[in-house]
Design an enzyme around this catalytic site. Structure first.
Site, PDB file in Angstrom:
ATOM      1  N   LYS A   1      97.707 103.843  77.012  1.00 36.65           N
ATOM      2  CA  LYS A   1      97.833 105.206  77.505  1.00 36.65           C
ATOM      3  C   LYS A   1      99.256 105.461  77.996  1.00 36.65           C
ATOM      4  O   LYS A   1      99.835 106.522  77.749  1.00 36.65           O
ATOM      5  CB  LYS A   1      96.832 105.464  78.626  1.00 36.65           C
ATOM      6  CG  LYS A   1      96.540 106.941  78.848  1.00 36.65           C
ATOM      7  CD  LYS A   1      95.176 107.161  79.453  1.00 36.65           C
ATOM      8  CE  LYS A   1      94.791 108.642  79.416  1.00 36.65           C
ATOM      9  NZ  LYS A   1      93.433 108.867  79.916  1.00 36.65           N
TER      10      LYS A   1
ATOM     11  N   LYS B   1      90.885 105.623  61.492  1.00 36.87           N
ATOM     12  CA  LYS B   1      89.676 105.180  62.184  1.00 36.87           C
ATOM     13  C   LYS B   1      88.975 106.391  62.793  1.00 36.87           C
ATOM     14  O   LYS B   1      89.607 107.246  63.405  1.00 36.87           O
ATOM     15  CB  LYS B   1      90.047 104.184  63.284  1.00 36.87           C
ATOM     16  CG  LYS B   1      88.849 103.715  64.108  1.00 36.87           C
ATOM     17  CD  LYS B   1      89.287 102.799  65.232  1.00 36.87           C
ATOM     18  CE  LYS B   1      88.105 102.388  66.098  1.00 36.87           C
ATOM     19  NZ  LYS B   1      88.501 101.524  67.231  1.00 36.87           N
TER      20      LYS B   1
ATOM     21  N   LYS C   1      86.876 110.331  68.347  1.00 37.58           N
ATOM     22  CA  LYS C   1      86.888 111.676  68.933  1.00 37.58           C
ATOM     23  C   LYS C   1      88.313 112.124  69.237  1.00 37.58           C
ATOM     24  O   LYS C   1      88.659 113.296  69.090  1.00 37.58           O
ATOM     25  CB  LYS C   1      86.059 111.708  70.223  1.00 37.58           C
ATOM     26  CG  LYS C   1      84.571 111.497  70.032  1.00 37.58           C
ATOM     27  CD  LYS C   1      83.842 111.750  71.353  1.00 37.58           C
ATOM     28  CE  LYS C   1      82.360 111.391  71.257  1.00 37.58           C
ATOM     29  NZ  LYS C   1      82.109 109.982  71.556  1.00 37.58           N
TER      30      LYS C   1
END
Length: 324
Positions: free
Chosen positions: A112, A191, A194
């Site tokens: 992140k 891949k 969401k």
């Protein structure tokens, strides 16, 4: 063997969720001689879902989806993470002995930061809450993808450290790597995720899913050119939902050439509709009785709390915050 797994309620389950994980850990409910525990990880979901109404709905939907996909509450304990407050108390006991450097090296946190995204304390300490989730039920097996193996090692490290300082308290779990051989590509070939916006939801209406499938981008090779099916987005998706016989025929068609991708998309949509039809029917039945679903979750939480309370009491007594 006692298995444990949790899934975040961050939106509808997609094909990647099912074939990459749910299908396999639901199968474990028939293999565990000492029970299996499955929970809707709504506390973990708080790091990304900031709308209370959505989180509540996603949580109920997640339970309905799991029941429709084959989780049997007579074989496995199904519950909502936040309904077992003992886990968060156990998390604090673990946090007091968790090195900062260990968490700074965790992949989910580092990824992140590398993407320039804001990381909060919830994400930073995510592996510790995950460790508490596992240790609270004396789980021996935790089915995970390879990308989550590091978190199982963190769990083992924290448990071993606690045991070293305070005596044998926690059962050390082992990670069971899920079979990732069935690659689940998204509609863009990457891949399925969401976060990439490339998913096919398991419980979308058949017509809506057919439209999504028909919009999948393909290459511009001539129709008559033979093609290798392996690694092709449409074929990779087709072999997940089609019969073995139809997969063999489709592979032969690819290698022979002389076909259009539109035909493959139609075949994929037909196969998907047939494959998901029983689960969609079961989901409609469960969705029509939310009260019964909540009863199942409440009964599961009661069983989970009994187990977690025993483990928490053991840990509290070991470190001296209970029985003083």
């Amino acid at each position: 063997m006692r298995a444990l797994s949790g899934i975040q309620p961050t939106g509808p389950f997609h094909w990647g969720n099912y074939f990459g994980a749910i299908q396999q850990y639901i199968a474990l409910q028939d293999e565990c001689d000492d029970g299996s525990y499955y929970f809707i990880a709504n506390l973990h979901a708080l790091t990304t879902v900031r709308d209370k109404d959505k989180l509540r709905q996603y949580t109920l939907d997640g339970a309905i989806d799991l029941l429709a996909l084959g989780l049997d509450p007579d074989k496995a304990v199904l519950f909502v993470q936040s309904d077992v407050p003992e886990v968060t108390e156990l998390c604090w006991l673990l946090l007091t002995g968790t090195p900062m450097g260990l968490l700074e090296r965790c992949v989910s946190y580092k990824d992140k930061l590398a993407k320039g995204l804001k990381a909060d304390a919830g994400l930073f300490t995510y592996p510790v809450l995950q460790a508490a989730d596992i240790l609270a039920y004396d789980a021996t097996v935790v089915p995970v993808g390879e990308d989550q193996l590091q978190h199982i090692e963190v769990c083992r490290d924290l448990a071993q450290s606690f045991n070293h300082h305070f005596g044998e308290t926690f059962v050390l779990p082992k990670g069971k790597v899920l079979d990732q051989s069935a690659r689940v590509p998204g509609t863009d070939g990457e891949k399925m995720s969401k976060s990439y916006g490339n998913t096919l939801a398991v419980f979308d209406e058949a017509k809506a899913q057919r439209k999504q499938i028909m919009r999948i981008q393909t290459d511009s090779r001539p129709m008559d050119e033979p093609k290798d099916p392996d690694g092709d987005v449409l074929f990779d998706l087709f072999k997940l939902v089609a019969t073995e016989y139809d997969v063999g025929r489709m592979a032969a068609t690819y290698r022979q050439g002389g076909f259009g991708y539109g035909d493959v998309k139609k075949a994929l949509a037909d196969a998907a509709e047939a494959y998901w039809a029983p689960a969609r029917e079961r989901r409609a039945e469960w969705a029509a009785k939310p009260g019964e679903v909540r009863e199942i979750l409440a009964a599961g939480a009661a069983k989970a709390r009994q187990r977690a309370a025993d483990v928490l009491r053991r840990a509290q007594q070991a470190c001296g915050v209970r029985g003083w």
